[in-house]
Design a protein around this motif. Structure first.
Motif, PDB file in Angstrom:
ATOM      1  N   MET A 151       0.834  -1.207   0.000  1.00  0.00           N
ATOM      2  CA  MET A 151       0.000   0.000   0.000  1.00  0.00           C
ATOM      3  C   MET A 151       0.864   1.251   0.000  1.00  0.00           C
ATOM      4  O   MET A 151       0.582   2.227  -0.713  1.00  0.00           O
ATOM      5  N   VAL A 152       1.929   1.238   0.800  1.00  0.00           N
ATOM      6  CA  VAL A 152       2.844   2.378   0.849  1.00  0.00           C
ATOM      7  C   VAL A 152       3.523   2.566  -0.511  1.00  0.00           C
ATOM      8  O   VAL A 152       3.653   3.689  -1.015  1.00  0.00           O
ATOM      9  N   ILE A 153       3.944   1.475  -1.120  1.00  0.00           N
ATOM     10  CA  ILE A 153       4.613   1.544  -2.425  1.00  0.00           C
ATOM     11  C   ILE A 153       3.690   2.144  -3.475  1.00  0.00           C
ATOM     12  O   ILE A 153       4.115   2.957  -4.319  1.00  0.00           O
ATOM     13  N   VAL A 154       2.416   1.766  -3.446  1.00  0.00           N
ATOM     14  CA  VAL A 154       1.448   2.336  -4.393  1.00  0.00           C
ATOM     15  C   VAL A 154       1.396   3.853  -4.245  1.00  0.00           C
ATOM     16  O   VAL A 154       1.413   4.601  -5.235  1.00  0.00           O
ATOM     17  N   GLY A 155       1.336   4.331  -2.989  1.00  0.00           N
ATOM     18  CA  GLY A 155       1.292   5.771  -2.757  1.00  0.00           C
ATOM     19  C   GLY A 155       2.554   6.476  -3.206  1.00  0.00           C
ATOM     20  O   GLY A 155       2.505   7.550  -3.813  1.00  0.00           O
ATOM     21  N   VAL A 156       3.712   5.882  -2.919  1.00  0.00           N
ATOM     22  CA  VAL A 156       4.994   6.489  -3.303  1.00  0.00           C
ATOM     23  C   VAL A 156       5.127   6.540  -4.826  1.00  0.00           C
ATOM     24  O   VAL A 156       5.557   7.554  -5.396  1.00  0.00           O
ATOM     25  N   LEU A 157       4.767   5.456  -5.505  1.00  0.00           N
ATOM     26  CA  LEU A 157       4.849   5.439  -6.967  1.00  0.00           C
ATOM     27  C   LEU A 157       3.930   6.496  -7.580  1.00  0.00           C
ATOM     28  O   LEU A 157       4.278   7.124  -8.597  1.00  0.00           O
ATOM     29  N   TYR A 158       2.787   6.703  -6.983  1.00  0.00           N
ATOM     30  CA  TYR A 158       1.896   7.744  -7.495  1.00  0.00           C
ATOM     31  C   TYR A 158       2.547   9.122  -7.388  1.00  0.00           C
ATOM     32  O   TYR A 158       2.475   9.930  -8.323  1.00  0.00           O
ATOM     33  N   ALA A 168     -10.245  20.866   0.488  1.00  0.00           N
ATOM     34  CA  ALA A 168      -9.784  22.258   0.559  1.00  0.00           C
ATOM     35  C   ALA A 168      -9.104  22.680  -0.738  1.00  0.00           C
ATOM     36  O   ALA A 168      -9.298  23.790  -1.228  1.00  0.00           O
ATOM     37  N   ARG A 169      -8.281  21.800  -1.295  1.00  0.00           N
ATOM     38  CA  ARG A 169      -7.623  22.042  -2.581  1.00  0.00           C
ATOM     39  C   ARG A 169      -7.797  20.802  -3.456  1.00  0.00           C
ATOM     40  O   ARG A 169      -6.866  20.016  -3.611  1.00  0.00           O
ATOM     41  N   PRO A 170      -8.992  20.617  -3.996  1.00  0.00           N
ATOM     42  CA  PRO A 170      -9.276  19.334  -4.642  1.00  0.00           C
ATOM     43  C   PRO A 170      -8.561  19.157  -5.975  1.00  0.00           C
ATOM     44  O   PRO A 170      -8.400  20.091  -6.752  1.00  0.00           O
ATOM     45  N   ASN A 171      -8.129  17.925  -6.189  1.00  0.00           N
ATOM     46  CA  ASN A 171      -7.684  17.471  -7.503  1.00  0.00           C
ATOM     47  C   ASN A 171      -8.758  16.509  -7.977  1.00  0.00           C
ATOM     48  O   ASN A 171      -8.876  15.400  -7.454  1.00  0.00           O
ATOM     49  N   ASN A 172      -9.556  16.906  -8.932  1.00  0.00           N
ATOM     50  CA  ASN A 172     -10.768  16.163  -9.276  1.00  0.00           C
ATOM     51  C   ASN A 172     -10.563  15.100 -10.345  1.00  0.00           C
ATOM     52  O   ASN A 172     -11.542  14.528 -10.835  1.00  0.00           O
ATOM     53  N   HIS A 173      -9.322  14.838 -10.712  1.00  0.00           N
ATOM     54  CA  HIS A 173      -9.095  13.769 -11.678  1.00  0.00           C
ATOM     55  C   HIS A 173      -9.538  12.442 -11.071  1.00  0.00           C
ATOM     56  O   HIS A 173      -9.279  12.152  -9.900  1.00  0.00           O
ATOM     57  N   TYR A 174     -10.200  11.634 -11.866  1.00  0.00           N
ATOM     58  CA  TYR A 174     -10.773  10.413 -11.317  1.00  0.00           C
ATOM     59  C   TYR A 174      -9.710   9.464 -10.762  1.00  0.00           C
ATOM     60  O   TYR A 174      -9.929   8.773  -9.760  1.00  0.00           O
ATOM     61  N   LEU A 175      -8.529   9.409 -11.358  1.00  0.00           N
ATOM     62  CA  LEU A 175      -7.474   8.537 -10.852  1.00  0.00           C
ATOM     63  C   LEU A 175      -6.946   9.032  -9.509  1.00  0.00           C
ATOM     64  O   LEU A 175      -6.634   8.235  -8.616  1.00  0.00           O
ATOM     65  N   HIS A 176      -6.850  10.343  -9.370  1.00  0.00           N
ATOM     66  CA  HIS A 176      -6.423  10.899  -8.075  1.00  0.00           C
ATOM     67  C   HIS A 176      -7.462  10.588  -7.001  1.00  0.00           C
ATOM     68  O   HIS A 176      -7.107  10.227  -5.871  1.00  0.00           O
ATOM     69  N   ARG A 177      -8.745  10.695  -7.363  1.00  0.00           N
ATOM     70  CA  ARG A 177      -9.798  10.422  -6.385  1.00  0.00           C
ATOM     71  C   ARG A 177      -9.755   8.957  -5.949  1.00  0.00           C
ATOM     72  O   ARG A 177      -9.924   8.656  -4.753  1.00  0.00           O
ATOM     73  N   ILE A 178      -9.527   8.047  -6.879  1.00  0.00           N
ATOM     74  CA  ILE A 178      -9.444   6.625  -6.528  1.00  0.00           C
ATOM     75  C   ILE A 178      -8.274   6.379  -5.586  1.00  0.00           C
ATOM     76  O   ILE A 178      -8.386   5.622  -4.611  1.00  0.00           O
ATOM     77  N   LEU A 179      -7.129   7.034  -5.845  1.00  0.00           N
ATOM     78  CA  LEU A 179      -5.965   6.857  -4.967  1.00  0.00           C
ATOM     79  C   LEU A 179      -6.253   7.384  -3.562  1.00  0.00           C
ATOM     80  O   LEU A 179      -5.872   6.763  -2.567  1.00  0.00           O
TER      81      LEU A 179
END
Length: 1006
Positions: free
Chosen positions: A649-656, A737-748
């Motif tokens: 799970m940590v690796i997924v976040g770091v790679l993103y 507060a500072r949304p990134n509304n890209h669907y891939l970002h939301r899934i992450l």
């Protein structure tokens, strides 16, 4: 689609399914409790005392029969000799070999503490829903051995004793309990049993100096109850094969020996009877509740006054033994198995009390030392108690039936209860005791059959009514889907006077019959829904006609019709195969392996364009297929697996964070990297989520090791665990507060929000499943969108402005062909097609995999409290149960968010696919409704109940997830052109326009 019909549909779905879930308890599990019976006991001359003056009941909560009687090495060996197997309960074993009678007591589902104790002490099996009252101060509102005694003293858990104390005649039962804080799953459970034994010793020590207490203890018909919870707690925390559980058996055996010697010393006579048993067993993964044999087989050992001596068969295997008891080294001693409710009859007989009024137990004569005449009298009294219950229940049923059909075996001339009892009494008076015993046993069985007959009297009618209700719901749901999402509401309902009169008359007739028969309120709800659903379907018959033209208008030949029917058969077959998946998790493995090759259906050209995406889908499906081949993740705690899952799970976040521009360009390199301050804030918040996941790994490892070392849960770890849990669920609010509304970002963000919780509440490979499941969902969303675009024609052919059909396999179906047609749509969303039914089926399979990939959720005993003890170490079933449910719901949060995003990417209405799933899911529910059992093995009974409840709740889950999905994907952006088109009602036009352009993205970049 207007929001009102959508929410109306969801509300009806939830209410209908919650009401109909209760139907199995009205049909299969009606409470057997009735009042107004006469009480019966063995009549003796005043000079003849009962077999015993007092009885001691020991209940080893959660003790399995095999673990109690097998040979094991010393749990904590100090020398080589300690490694040699030996009995861990030598005192109890000595009673089996020298003084008493033993066997296996078979419990019923649910194998929980309250139902188990009620069966032991009251002799009746509560309906299955009674498990929900198992941990509340809910007085036992029916008769019991304690209530029939002169006085009962009890020691043990505050979860069990008070309900018997408050449920008896005031002042008849005294309960001495320890504080709830002693029930700490992170510390040694021995303290619970040691507390009981020490307080019993103190009690008798006080009696030596307290004359009032001493006199009370010298009376007859008194009962002592020792509830020993340590075994259950040790089993939950360490498993029943652990050294902690086995050592607790030794402690219990020693304590029972000390209490038996204390009784003998205090009373100085042989007028005490002892019964040792358990309320339920324990599965290998430290749980109970369902009908697995490890949960239903408990030890029963009786000795002392009135109890028969052991029966030996030297040189041969004694009757009663089977493979289960082959390693107990007791093959030469006869084994006497009983049903759990029989224990209440045994105890009542031994102390000379009346049989409890609602008892359905059969007195186990083989446990008695009495002569044949006494046994014959006792058997007749036992049968009379059962027949009295039948008499009272029959009178109540007669009073509420227009035309009562009596039970034939007890209604024919010369076969009524009075004639049968008189005949048995004559046999006893004539000295034909064995024949009288046989006749009494047969009469008791007939009486139980009569009770069963009355219990199932309304089955046929109710099952037919419920079946019509479920069929009506499916028809109503499909009609609503067609009207709202295929026709976009352009066809209005058409009600007729005949239809209205027919439905009203049917409902009135049903309600009138319910009033006359004084039926429970739930019957009125069961009747309302079928009438309502079928009236709605009839009123929308024109929608069905128009929907058939839209969905099936392209079927013009026999070949296309055969293809459609074949596809429908496969569709229903897959749904039915999921029913087998409730029992055989490997079914999901097969479905995932088949699904891995799904992209091949679109041809070589599609695979070339989307090679990377297809490979990712294939690998994620193959990874998912492995989990249902593994044993349930609840078996043993594996810290290394927890760390590996958390690390991924940590690796997924770091790679993103490293590849964010690549990911947000839909996995294609972009020449326009973003450098806004909004992005920096978003990246910082993602970094914090990754840090929380990493911290959860460290804290979980520390907590697990501390608990394993019996050092308890460190207070600091508990506080940090709760801080991580709460903070992680607040992170989505920070992202707003500072949304990134890209669907891939939301899934992450959603993935990392739930990651710390999944780490903290994991005991094995569940973390690996979480990562694989998330990858599968993301691949599915992107692959469905790619397949949809690929299936669209490259240029719209000339049409007359109406949507037309295409192939029977649903790959290209009804859609607008021109911009003019698109502008005329009454909804901003495209209509559903047959192809979307396959998407709903994929969602349904993924939905099932969320339930069964890491364990058998259909089994109540699949849940382990081990992980929950890292946050809540003190036994609190509702709080701990809430944490387990939270863990179970996380995969559904993921799947709801992904389906919501897929809805947007495909341009369909937000609730459209959810509603299709709700329409098809009850194919499973109806199947499980008809296979529910209330007889047979307890494994079958428990499994069929849980299967039906889960299948029925699926629709409720899906309805709830529709709301969760809307919350998770609020404001999400999937594609700029499609997002704008939704607002203008031109989704299909934009998609068609986009697909006419050459694909300028990298291979697989969808």
């Amino acid at each position: 689609m207007a929001s009102l019909p959508r929410f109306r549909f969801l509300a009806i779905a939830v209410v209908f399914h919650l009401v109909y879930i209760y139907s199995i308890f009205d049909i299969y599990f009606v409470s057997p409790i009735v009042t107004g019976m006469r009480l019966f006991q063995v009549e003796r001359p005043p000079s003849t005392p009962p077999p015993a003056d007092r009885l001691v009941l020991f209940v080893g909560d959660g003790l399995r029969a095999d673990k109690a009687l097998q040979f094991h090495p010393e749990p904590y060996p100090e020398t080589d000799d300690d490694l040699a197997p030996r009995p861990l309960a030598p005192f109890l074993r000595s009673k089996i070999l020298e003084e008493g009678t033993f066997g296996v007591s078979h419990t019923r589902v649910p194998t929980e503490s309250r139902p188990g104790h009620v069966a032991l002490i009251a002799g009746l099996y509560e309906d299955v829903s009674a498990v929900t009252t198992g941990w509340k101060l809910n007085p036992v509102n029916f008769d019991s051995v304690f209530n029939r005694s002169r006085h009962t003293w009890s020691w043990g858990s505050p979860d069990i004793l008070p309900m018997f104390e408050h449920g008896a005649v005031p002042g008849r039962v005294d309960a001495f309990t320890y504080g709830a804080e002693l029930e700490d799953f992170s510390s040694d459970a021995l303290v619970l049993d040691l507390w009981v034994f020490e307080h019993v010793k103190d009690f008798f020590a006080e009696a030596r100096t307290n004359k009032t207490l001493n006199d009370a203890l010298r009376q007859d018909k008194i009962v002592f109850f020792l509830h020993l919870l340590g075994l259950d707690t040790a089993g939950h925390s360490h498993r029943p094969y652990s050294k902690e559980y086995l050592h607790n058996i030794k402690v219990v055996d020693k304590g029972v020996q000390e209490v038996a010697e204390l009784m003998k010393d205090f009373y100085g006579d042989d007028r005490t009877a002892f019964v040792f048993t358990a309320d339920h067993g324990m599965s290998d993964w430290g749980s109970h509740g369902d009908g697995h044999p490890d949960n239903t087989r408990t030890p029963l050992i009786a000795w002392g006054a009135g109890v028969a001596k052991p029966q030996f068969y030297p040189g041969e295997i004694a009757p009663g033994h089977d493979e289960y008891s082959s390693d107990w080294h007791l093959d030469h001693v006869r084994r006497h198995d009983v049903a759990q409710a029989d224990v209440a009859a045994l105890m009542a007989y031994l102390v000379g009390a009346e049989f409890p009024a609602n008892s359905v137990g059969e007195l186990p004569l083989s446990f008695l030392t009495a002569g044949l005449k006494e046994k014959a009298e006792a058997s007749l009294v036992n049968a009379q108690g059962i027949l009295e219950q039948y008499r009272v229940k029959e009178e109540k049923k007669k009073a509420t039936e227009l035309r009562y059909r009596p039970y034939e075996a007890l209604s024919a001339e010369g076969l009524d209860t009075e004639s049968r009892v008189t005949h048995i009494r004559q046999l006893i008076e004539a000295g034909s005791y064995e024949e009288a015993i046989e006749e009494s046993a047969a009469l008791l069985k007939i009486g139980l059959g009569g009770l069963r007959y009355l219990q199932t009297y309304d089955w046929l009618f109710l099952r037919a009514l419920i079946t019509i209700g479920y069929l009506g719901w499916m028809a109503y749901a499909l009609t609503t889907v067609i009207n709202l999402h295929v026709l976009h509401g352009r066809v209005q309902p058409s009600r007729t006077l005949t239809g209205t009169v027919t439905s009203t008359s049917a409902l009135t007739a049903l309600y009138a019959s319910f009033v006359i028969s004084k039926s429970p309120p739930t019957y009125y709800a069961y009747a309302f829904f079928p009438v309502f659903f079928w009236e709605e379907v009839y009123a929308r018959r024109e929608s069905l006609i128009e929907g058939r033209k839209e969905l099936f208008g392209h079927i013009q030949s026999g070949g296309s019709l055969a293809s459609l029917l074949f596809n429908c058969a496969i569709y229903v077959g897959i749904i039915e195969s999921l029913a087998l998946g409730y029992i055989y998790r490997e079914i999901l493995t097969i479905l995932f392996v088949i699904g891995a090759f799904w992209p091949l259906a679109y041809g070589f050209s599609f695979l070339q364009q989307h090679a990377t995406l297809s490979i990712t889908w294939f690998l994620s499906c193959m990874a998912m297929s492995t989990f249902t081949l593994l044993p349930a993740a609840m078996t043993t705690e594996d810290i290394n697996m927890i760390i590996i899952g958390g690390a991924l799970m940590v690796i997924v976040g770091v790679l993103y964070l490293i590849l964010e521009d690549f990911v947000l360009s839909d996995f294609g390199w972009s020449d326009k990297p973003s450098a806004s301050s909004k992005k920096h804030v978003s990246r910082t918040l993602v970094g914090i989520q990754v840090g929380l996941t990493l911290l959860s790994i460290v804290v979980t490892r520390s907590s697990a090791m501390s608990i394993q070392a019996k050092q308890g849960l460190p207070r600091g770890n508990q506080i940090i665990g709760w801080v991580i849990l709460i903070t992680s669920f607040l992170m989505p609010l920070a992202h707003r507060a500072r949304p990134n509304n890209h669907y891939l970002h939301r899934i992450l963000v959603i993935f990392l929000t739930c990651a710390p919780t999944f780490v903290i509440l994991t005991i094995s490979y569940e973390g690996l499943f979480y990562v694989a499941f998330s990858a599968t969902l993301l691949s599915w969303v992107r692959l469905e969108h790619a397949a949809y675009k690929f299936s669209l024609p490259r240029s719209p052919p000339p049409t007359n402005g109406t949507a037309t059909g295409a192939h029977a396999n649903g790959s290209t179906l009804s859609r607008p062909r021109t911009p003019e047609a698109t502008d005329m749509l009454p909804s901003p969303f495209r209509p559903l097609t047959l192809r979307d039914a396959r998407i709903a089926l994929f969602f349904f399979v993924l939905f099932q995999s969320a339930f069964f990939s890491t364990g058998n959720v259909a089994s109540v005993s699949s849940f382990s409290l081990e992980s929950v003890s890292r946050l809540i170490p003190i036994f609190d079933p509702f709080s701990q149960g809430a944490m387990l449910i939270l863990k179970l719901m996380i995969p559904f949060a993921l799947i709801s968010a992904n389906l919501g995003i897929l809805n947007k990417r495909l341009g369909v209405a937000p609730s459209a696919l959810f509603m299709v799933v709700m329409a098809i899911s009850d194919i499973l529910t109806l199947y499980f409704f008809w296979v529910v059992k209330d007889e047979g093995s307890w494994l079958e009974i428990g499994s069929t109940i849980s299967h039906f409840v889960i299948a029925s709740l699926l629709c409720v889950f899906v309805a709830a997830l529709e709301g969760v999905s809307a919350m998770f994907i609020a404001g999400v952006e999937v594609d700029q052109g499609v997002t704008q088109a939704v607002g203008k009602g031109k989704v299909a036009q934009v998609v068609l326009k986009n697909t006419e352009k050459p694909d300028e993205r990298s291979v697989g970049g969808e």
